[in-house]
Design a protein around this motif. Structure first.
Motif, short mmCIF file in Angstrom:
data_model
loop_
_atom_site.label_atom_id
_atom_site.label_comp_id
_atom_site.label_asym_id
_atom_site.label_seq_id
_atom_site.Cartn_x
_atom_site.Cartn_y
_atom_site.Cartn_z
N GLY A 254 70.74 54.20 4.54
CA GLY A 254 70.15 53.01 3.96
C GLY A 254 70.12 53.17 2.46
N VAL A 255 69.97 52.07 1.74
CA VAL A 255 69.93 52.12 0.28
C VAL A 255 68.48 51.99 -0.17
CG1 VAL A 255 70.67 51.03 -1.86
CG2 VAL A 255 72.25 51.18 0.08
N LEU A 256 67.98 52.99 -0.89
CA LEU A 256 66.60 52.97 -1.38
C LEU A 256 66.52 52.02 -2.58
CD1 LEU A 256 65.84 56.82 -1.41
CD2 LEU A 256 66.04 55.25 0.53
N THR A 257 65.57 51.10 -2.54
CA THR A 257 65.42 50.16 -3.65
C THR A 257 64.08 50.25 -4.36
OG1 THR A 257 64.64 48.40 -2.18
CG2 THR A 257 67.03 48.53 -2.60
N GLU A 258 63.04 50.72 -3.66
CA GLU A 258 61.73 50.93 -4.28
C GLU A 258 61.16 52.23 -3.73
OE1 GLU A 258 59.19 47.57 -3.63
OE2 GLU A 258 60.62 46.14 -4.54
N VAL A 259 60.46 52.96 -4.61
CA VAL A 259 59.92 54.27 -4.24
C VAL A 259 58.48 54.36 -4.69
CG1 VAL A 259 60.26 56.76 -4.39
CG2 VAL A 259 62.23 55.24 -4.64
N THR A 260 57.59 54.77 -3.79
CA THR A 260 56.19 55.06 -4.14
C THR A 260 56.02 56.56 -4.21
OG1 THR A 260 55.35 53.03 -3.12
CG2 THR A 260 53.78 54.82 -3.43
N LEU A 261 55.49 57.03 -5.34
CA LEU A 261 55.43 58.45 -5.66
C LEU A 261 54.01 58.94 -5.88
CD1 LEU A 261 58.12 58.28 -8.48
CD2 LEU A 261 58.49 59.36 -6.26
N ARG A 262 53.78 60.21 -5.61
CA ARG A 262 52.59 60.89 -6.10
C ARG A 262 52.79 61.12 -7.61
NH1 ARG A 262 49.92 64.26 -2.03
NH2 ARG A 262 51.05 64.13 -0.05
N VAL A 263 51.73 60.97 -8.39
CA VAL A 263 51.78 61.35 -9.80
C VAL A 263 50.59 62.26 -10.07
CG1 VAL A 263 53.03 59.28 -10.52
CG2 VAL A 263 50.53 59.28 -10.57
N TYR A 264 50.57 62.87 -11.25
CA TYR A 264 49.62 63.95 -11.53
C TYR A 264 48.99 63.76 -12.90
CZ TYR A 264 52.06 66.21 -7.66
OH TYR A 264 52.61 66.49 -6.44
N GLY A 265 47.78 64.31 -13.05
CA GLY A 265 47.15 64.31 -14.36
C GLY A 265 47.87 65.26 -15.31
N ILE A 266 47.94 64.87 -16.58
CA ILE A 266 48.55 65.74 -17.58
C ILE A 266 47.66 66.95 -17.80
CG2 ILE A 266 49.27 65.94 -20.00
CD1 ILE A 266 49.93 62.94 -19.90
N PRO A 267 48.20 68.17 -17.70
CA PRO A 267 47.37 69.36 -17.87
C PRO A 267 46.73 69.43 -19.26
CG PRO A 267 49.51 69.93 -16.93
CD PRO A 267 49.60 68.51 -17.37
N GLU A 268 45.57 70.06 -19.31
CA GLU A 268 44.85 70.20 -20.59
C GLU A 268 45.68 70.97 -21.59
OE1 GLU A 268 41.09 72.85 -22.16
OE2 GLU A 268 40.89 71.88 -20.20
N ASP B 100 44.40 56.37 -7.74
CA ASP B 100 44.96 56.99 -6.54
C ASP B 100 46.07 57.99 -6.83
OD1 ASP B 100 43.43 55.54 -4.50
OD2 ASP B 100 44.48 53.78 -5.27
N LEU B 101 46.38 58.16 -8.13
CA LEU B 101 47.44 59.08 -8.53
C LEU B 101 48.75 58.76 -7.81
CD1 LEU B 101 45.51 62.49 -8.69
CD2 LEU B 101 46.13 60.99 -10.59
N ASP B 102 49.16 57.49 -7.92
CA ASP B 102 50.45 57.10 -7.36
C ASP B 102 51.07 56.00 -8.21
OD1 ASP B 102 49.14 54.76 -6.62
OD2 ASP B 102 49.23 55.13 -4.48
N ALA B 103 52.35 55.76 -7.97
CA ALA B 103 53.07 54.71 -8.70
C ALA B 103 54.20 54.22 -7.81
CB ALA B 103 53.62 55.24 -10.02
N THR B 104 54.57 52.94 -7.98
CA THR B 104 55.70 52.36 -7.27
C THR B 104 56.69 51.84 -8.29
OG1 THR B 104 54.31 51.73 -5.39
CG2 THR B 104 56.46 50.66 -5.58
N VAL B 105 57.96 52.22 -8.12
CA VAL B 105 58.99 51.85 -9.08
C VAL B 105 60.24 51.39 -8.35
CG1 VAL B 105 58.12 53.55 -10.73
CG2 VAL B 105 60.03 54.17 -9.22
#
Length: 462
Positions: free
Chosen positions: A207-221, A109-114
């Motif tokens: 508010g204080v952000l404690t977890e973030v879900t992000l878009r991530v991307y494929g590494i370019p060729e 899904d090209l995402d991550a939660t940290v």
């Protein structure tokens, strides 16, 4: 700020220790180290530092602060430049740097939660094994929560956007300790108010952000970098505008004025001509980036560009960008013992050349050393005042120049900050920019933080 009554201070510290034990630290060195960011703005050591490792820790700490009416100031990496994480003596510092877990990587899904304290470098190290990257954010290594909290961006914004375009969802702790989740993992939603983007860029005041879900991307060729020198700043921006209008897909384009080029040459040994300079980066297949580079080279030539130093080796590319990201230490190296005051504005690209030229003329007229760099693909540029030790006169001049810079940017339809945020340093500028909307912002702040305990004095003064 009015000093907290001793009995109230004793009570809040006792309750924090009862609930969070050894995570509450009152050591003088720790309080001083965690009481400020990298800005030149004032700060005081907080009464205590709470080393949070979970959303539950933040929730418990804020619930206690709320019961006692005590301010809470979140900090993670502390890399900000506008005092957004600076504490006062009557506040509790919520240290989120220990919230460093990568909770999930969704390759399909090209995402991550940290967690909020995860550093960009650590996230990218984990993503690399999945053929992924998170290119958004400043050149300095920063925490994901801090980047989201300030709405940060950086050199790659021209292609990938800012944090505001790349945060999908959040876990947020409100002023009374309540935990909420906003957004989600889907790429679009029409469900309710967009609370995610209310908190992104709010700098911990809502508010204080404690977890973030992000878009991530494929590494370019493949990737390549080209460096070209120009006779004037105007010719640099003309090339950038022509490139954008032509539709050539660049991933980065950075402007360095002649003072910056001289500084990075000395500091990083690049050996570039001491002239206004553009650094381009192209990504994609080897064939595509060659075509992109050639198209931009022709545009540069038409606008007086000289040289076209081209690099495709990853180590060479990394060295070039490291030198660019080391601009601030290269400036302080010009004046022994100096510090810097870095500020930024953003204007429509059609006004960028004029804004930069007038700003450079202003610093020259005042005799202030203030090199310029710019993420010129989106109209954002930075001015770094070099402050010699003990020279209060330069600080006064820098303040006046910064005020004129903001006025100039606003008169051109721009903004007082493209990516540094408001923090302590630009609260008056925010009023100038959004005077009619300030009552609405104050109403939101009052609704979410009625006691005014969340990062007080930041973004909205008073």
């Amino acid at each position: 700020m009015t000093m907290l009554a001793p009995d109230n201070k004793t009570a809040v510290l006792a309750e924090l220790r009862a609930g969070l034990g050894s995570k509450v630290n009152t050591d003088d060195g720790v309080r001083s180290a965690r009481g400020h960011d990298r800005s030149h703005l004032p700060w005081e050591a907080p009464m205590a530092v709470v080393h949070c490792t979970s959303t539950g820790d933040v929730s418990e700490a804020l619930a206690i602060c709320s019961r006692h009416g005590v301010a809470a100031v979140p900090i993670a990496a502390g890399t900000g430049l506008e005092g957004g994480a600076n504490s006062t003596a009557d506040s509790i510092c919520l240290d989120l740097s220990g919230m460093d877990k990568i909770l999930r990587i969704g390759s399909a899904d090209l995402d991550a939660t940290v967690q909020a304290g995860v550093m960009k470098s650590a996230l990218n190290a984990a993503l690399a094994g999945h053929g992924l990257t998170f290119p958004v954010g400043p050149g300095v290594d920063a925490s994901v929560g801090g980047m989201a909290s300030t709405g940060a961006s950086g050199t790659t914004a021209v292609r990938y956007g800012t944090m505001k375009e790349n945060v999908l969802g959040l876990t947020v702790v409100l002023a009374d300790g309540t935990i909420i989740k906003t957004g989600g993992r889907s790429r679009k939603s029409a469900a309710g108010y967009d609370l995610t983007h209310l908190f992104v860029g709010a700098e911990g005041t809502l508010g204080v952000l404690t977890e973030v879900t992000l878009r991530v991307y494929g590494i370019p060729e493949a990737a390549s970098v080209a460096i070209c020198s120009f006779p004037t700043l105007e010719s640099c921006t003309a090339v950038v505008q022509s490139t954008l209008e032509s539709g050539v897909p660049i991933s980065r384009v950075e402007l360095l004025d002649d003072v910056t080029v001289d500084a990075v040459n000395r500091y990083s040994g690049l050996g570039l001509p001491v002239m206004s300079t553009l650094i381009f980066e192209f990504e994609g297949s080897a064939t595509n980036i060659a075509d992109q580079g050639e198209a931009v080279r022709k545009l540069a030539l038409v606008n007086g560009g000289t040289g076209w130093d081209y690099a495709s080796d990853p180590d060479q590319i990394s060295r070039i960008w490291r030198a660019r990201h080391d601009a601030l230490p290269s400036y302080t190296a010009l004046v022994p013992g100096s510090s810097t005051w870095s500020t930024d504005v953003c204007v429509p690209i059609s006004r960028l050349a004029e804004c930069i030229t007038l700003t450079k003329a202003d610093t020259d007229r005042e005799g202030v050393l203030a090199p310029i760099v710019g993420h010129v693909g989106d109209g954002n540029f930075h001015l770094a005042f070099v402050l010699p030790p003990g020279d209060d006169g330069v600080l006064v001049k820098a303040g006046a120049i910064n005020d004129r810079l903001v006025e100039r940017a606003l008169s051109m339809g721009g903004t007082c900050t493209g990516e540094h945020g408001i923090g302590l340093g630009k609260t008056a500028s925010l009023v100038k920019e959004h005077a009619s909307a300030i009552p609405v912002m104050l109403a939101i702040k009052s609704a979410l933080d009625p006691q005014g305990i969340l990062n007080p004095g930041k973004v909205l003064a008073g």
